[in-house]
Design a protein around this motif. Structure first.
Motif, PDB file in Angstrom:
ATOM      1  N   THR A 259      20.019  -0.658  -4.205  1.00 55.95           N
ATOM      2  CA  THR A 259      21.077  -1.164  -3.316  1.00 55.95           C
ATOM      3  C   THR A 259      20.726  -0.785  -1.878  1.00 55.95           C
ATOM      4  O   THR A 259      19.739  -0.071  -1.633  1.00 55.95           O
ATOM      5  CB  THR A 259      22.429  -0.509  -3.662  1.00 55.95           C
ATOM      6  OG1 THR A 259      22.352   0.884  -3.300  1.00 55.95           O
ATOM      7  CG2 THR A 259      22.758  -0.649  -5.135  1.00 55.95           C
TER       8      THR A 259
ATOM      9  N   ARG B 121      19.091   0.503  -9.574  1.00 55.73           N
ATOM     10  CA  ARG B 121      19.814  -0.324 -10.557  1.00 55.73           C
ATOM     11  C   ARG B 121      19.150  -0.236 -11.933  1.00 55.73           C
ATOM     12  O   ARG B 121      17.923  -0.231 -12.041  1.00 55.73           O
ATOM     13  CB  ARG B 121      19.804  -1.791 -10.130  1.00 55.73           C
ATOM     14  CG  ARG B 121      20.669  -2.083  -8.941  1.00 55.73           C
ATOM     15  CD  ARG B 121      20.886  -3.599  -8.788  1.00 55.73           C
ATOM     16  NE  ARG B 121      21.786  -3.862  -7.685  1.00 55.73           N
ATOM     17  CZ  ARG B 121      21.380  -4.161  -6.443  1.00 55.73           C
ATOM     18  NH1 ARG B 121      20.101  -4.249  -6.168  1.00 55.73           N
ATOM     19  NH2 ARG B 121      22.272  -4.371  -5.489  1.00 55.73           N
TER      20      ARG B 121
ATOM     21  N   HIS C 166      24.092  -1.778 -14.117  1.00 54.17           N
ATOM     22  CA  HIS C 166      24.812  -0.607 -13.592  1.00 54.17           C
ATOM     23  C   HIS C 166      23.864   0.262 -12.762  1.00 54.17           C
ATOM     24  O   HIS C 166      22.646   0.081 -12.797  1.00 54.17           O
ATOM     25  CB  HIS C 166      25.496   0.183 -14.724  1.00 54.17           C
ATOM     26  CG  HIS C 166      24.584   1.059 -15.533  1.00 54.17           C
ATOM     27  ND1 HIS C 166      24.087   0.690 -16.758  1.00 54.17           N
ATOM     28  CD2 HIS C 166      24.068   2.294 -15.285  1.00 54.17           C
ATOM     29  CE1 HIS C 166      23.313   1.664 -17.230  1.00 54.17           C
ATOM     30  NE2 HIS C 166      23.298   2.637 -16.355  1.00 54.17           N
ATOM     31  N   LEU C 167      24.459   1.166 -11.999  1.00 51.36           N
ATOM     32  CA  LEU C 167      23.621   2.057 -11.182  1.00 51.36           C
ATOM     33  C   LEU C 167      23.318   3.317 -11.978  1.00 51.36           C
ATOM     34  O   LEU C 167      24.194   3.839 -12.683  1.00 51.36           O
ATOM     35  CB  LEU C 167      24.355   2.417  -9.890  1.00 51.36           C
ATOM     36  CG  LEU C 167      24.760   1.219  -9.019  1.00 51.36           C
ATOM     37  CD1 LEU C 167      25.532   1.685  -7.783  1.00 51.36           C
ATOM     38  CD2 LEU C 167      23.535   0.406  -8.614  1.00 51.36           C
TER      39      LEU C 167
END
Ligand SMILES: Cc1cc2nc3c(=O)[nH]c(=O)nc-3n(C[C@H](O)[C@H](O)[C@H](O)COP(=O)(O)OP(=O)(O)OC[C@H]3O[C@@H](n4cnc5c(N)ncnc54)[C@H](O)[C@@H]3O)c2cc1C
Length: 484
Positions: free
Chosen positions: A430, A436, A441-442
């Protein structure tokens, strides 16, 4: 379990604890450390070699910045974030990273001021010739083909290559990039960051819920478990020195000249992939063509069929990428006597491999398909003579003049030296450097920056976007980790 998979050592006893661990002391890692410190985080940099620098210290030091920096203003240059963004969206495509470009351009003026506040010196003087780097210690130059077709039709061209001032440069060994990292390292130390040299990250440590909580590093042959209370920032460079990864992702780079250090082995990318991290644009690469741009503009570039394929005043990295990926690296530079003599000293030792009394004779000497090179030169010359223009490829009229008399060709296929490469693909992050996961999702606790990631130089490369992206998003990654 392979060494690229993260694991939590059973009964971990941490040898060292800190808030933020930064892996790599190149410009991305040093900027990340400064970003974390600015958020009040205790920070430890782990660097596998005996000193800071990495590829950043070898580099020319060009930082692609603009939108009206104080340096641009001092040189009498008008620029806007919008013009800069329009250029970068076009030049770093196909598939530019719009989100990163927009914030990068919006905050570029502040980023320049931040670099100055870290002590990085810039001389307010414009270098106004085509080139890879300024010949002296000038601070500003065009460095991405902004003033060449097609980009000069998209937005107002402005010089945006900001170069740290340095005398006694040694190109490729100790350039303006050394001055950049020298000041970032000095400032990181002054602001309280610790740095462990000869300390290589080997694995990532995750807790039971998948949050990255630290690393296993190897120092002087001994493993150390280091806890990061807030986050780990991976900034260990790209993967141009890993032939297995090149074979898999960017085989066109195999056998080319590699720019960087042997630390560009893709370890951080593989470590993060072991946790399920997504990667982006892994086949992208800079392919700097090793010919002085001042010589290029004076000639005609043709491919293995004897046809032109680009305007010769393009940014040479763009020429290199196109030549390498679309023409198998089969390219020749045609020059007449006037063009060669004018700039022979700048040919980087590249002599003429063939000479013909005219295009027809040269074509025969080069064993190119009969009639093609002749047609190429005839078409170019007819427009150059009649109108002083190049309607086929739009070379700037200031470089357009007919080739006359004997014509020679420099063989740019010669050896691995023609294309100097480094990788641009990497972890998908990001704008705050969060990594990621492939499922979207992170990955909590994990951040990355610099050539470990895919950033502003997405597919197309522009000089200065690597150091610019690495310091800008490195600082943001460190800040985000420091705030967690
Ligand atoms: C000759 C040359 C000229 C260039 N000119 C320019 C230019 O003018 N402008 C521009 O934008 N770009 C330029 N580049 C490209 C640019 O220098 C790099 O892309 C950029 O410096 C990458 O920065 P980084 O911080 O990601 O990586 P690096 O600067 O390479 O830093 C990575 C650091 O991580 C360390 N490391 C590696 N593995 C580990 C590990 N396992 N554990 C701990 N540490 C590790 C390395 O030793 C290194 O110190 C040039 C490159 C070269 C070689």
């Amino acid at each position: 379990m392979t060494d690229t998979q993260a694991r939590k050592p059973t009964g971990t006893v941490w040898d060292v604890e800190t808030d933020v661990i930064v892996a790599g002391a190149g410009c991305a890692g040093l900027a990340a450390a400064l970003g974390a410190i600015e958020r009040g985080a205790e920070t430890l940099i782990l660097e596998r070699t005996g000193g800071w620098g990495g590829a950043s210290a070898q580099s020319g030091g060009l930082l692609y910045l603009g939108g009206g920096t104080t340096l641009q203003q001092a040189c009498g240059v008008n620029d806007s974030p919008e013009a800069m963004a329009a250029f970068l969206r076009a030049a770093t495509g196909p598939g530019p990273n719009i989100e990163k470009i927009d914030i990068y351009c919006d905050r570029s003026v502040d980023h320049f001021d931040w670099l100055v506040s870290c002590g990085v010196p810039f001389k307010a003087e414009l270098y106004d010739e085509p080139g890879w780097e300024p010949s002296g210690d000038q601070g500003l130059m065009y460095c991405g083909g902004e003033n060449a077709y097609p980009f000069n039709t998209l937005s107002e061209p402005a010089p945006r290559g900001h170069v740290p001032q340095m005398t006694g440069k040694r190109t490729g060994v100790k350039g303006g990039g050394w001055m950049l990292v020298h000041h970032l390292a000095k400032m990181a130390g002054l602001r309280g960051s610790s740095i462990n040299y000869d300390s290589s990250i080997e694995r990532l440590v995750v807790d039971d819920s998948g949050i990255v909580t630290g690393v296993i590093a190897r120092r002087y042959g001994t493993e150390q478990a280091i806890r990061a209370r807030r986050g780990v920032v991976l900034a260990t460079g790209g993967f141009v020195f890993n032939d297995d990864m090149l074979s898999e992702h960017a085989p066109h780079l195999l056998g080319r000249l590699k720019l960087g250090t042997d630390g560009d082995d893709g370890r951080s990318i593989r470590l993060a992939q072991g946790l399920g991290a997504a990667v982006a644009r892994m086949s992208s690469a800079e392919a700097a063509i090793s010919v002085d741009p001042r010589l290029l503009v004076r000639g005609l570039l043709v491919d293995g069929t004897g046809q032109r394929f680009i305007n010769e005043d393009s940014y040479p990295g763009r020429i290199g990428q196109k030549a390498m990926t679309e023409h198998d690296g089969e390219i020749f530079l045609l020059l007449d006597e006037a063009g060669y003599d004018e700039d022979a000293a700048r040919s980087f030792g590249l002599g003429l491999s063939w000479v013909g009394a005219d295009a027809a004779e040269l074509e025969a000497e080069m064993e190119l398909p009969k009639g093609v090179l002749q047609a190429t030169v005839d078409v170019f010359n007819s427009h150059a003579e009649a109108f002083g223009t190049d309607p086929a490829f739009h070379k700037d009229p200031k470089w357009v003049r007919p080739l006359s008399g004997p014509i020679g060709a420099i063989d740019l296929r010669l050896g691995e030296m023609t294309f100097a490469t480094f990788t641009l693909g990497g972890l998908d992050t990001t704008i705050d450097g969060e990594v990621r996961h492939v499922d979207g999702h992170l990955i909590e606790g994990l951040y990355a920056a610099g050539r470990t990631t895919s950033g502003i130089p997405a597919t197309g490369y522009v000089s200065g976007t690597s150091l610019g992206d690495a310091t800008f998003f490195g600082r943001r990654a460190g800040a985000a980790a420091g705030l967690r």
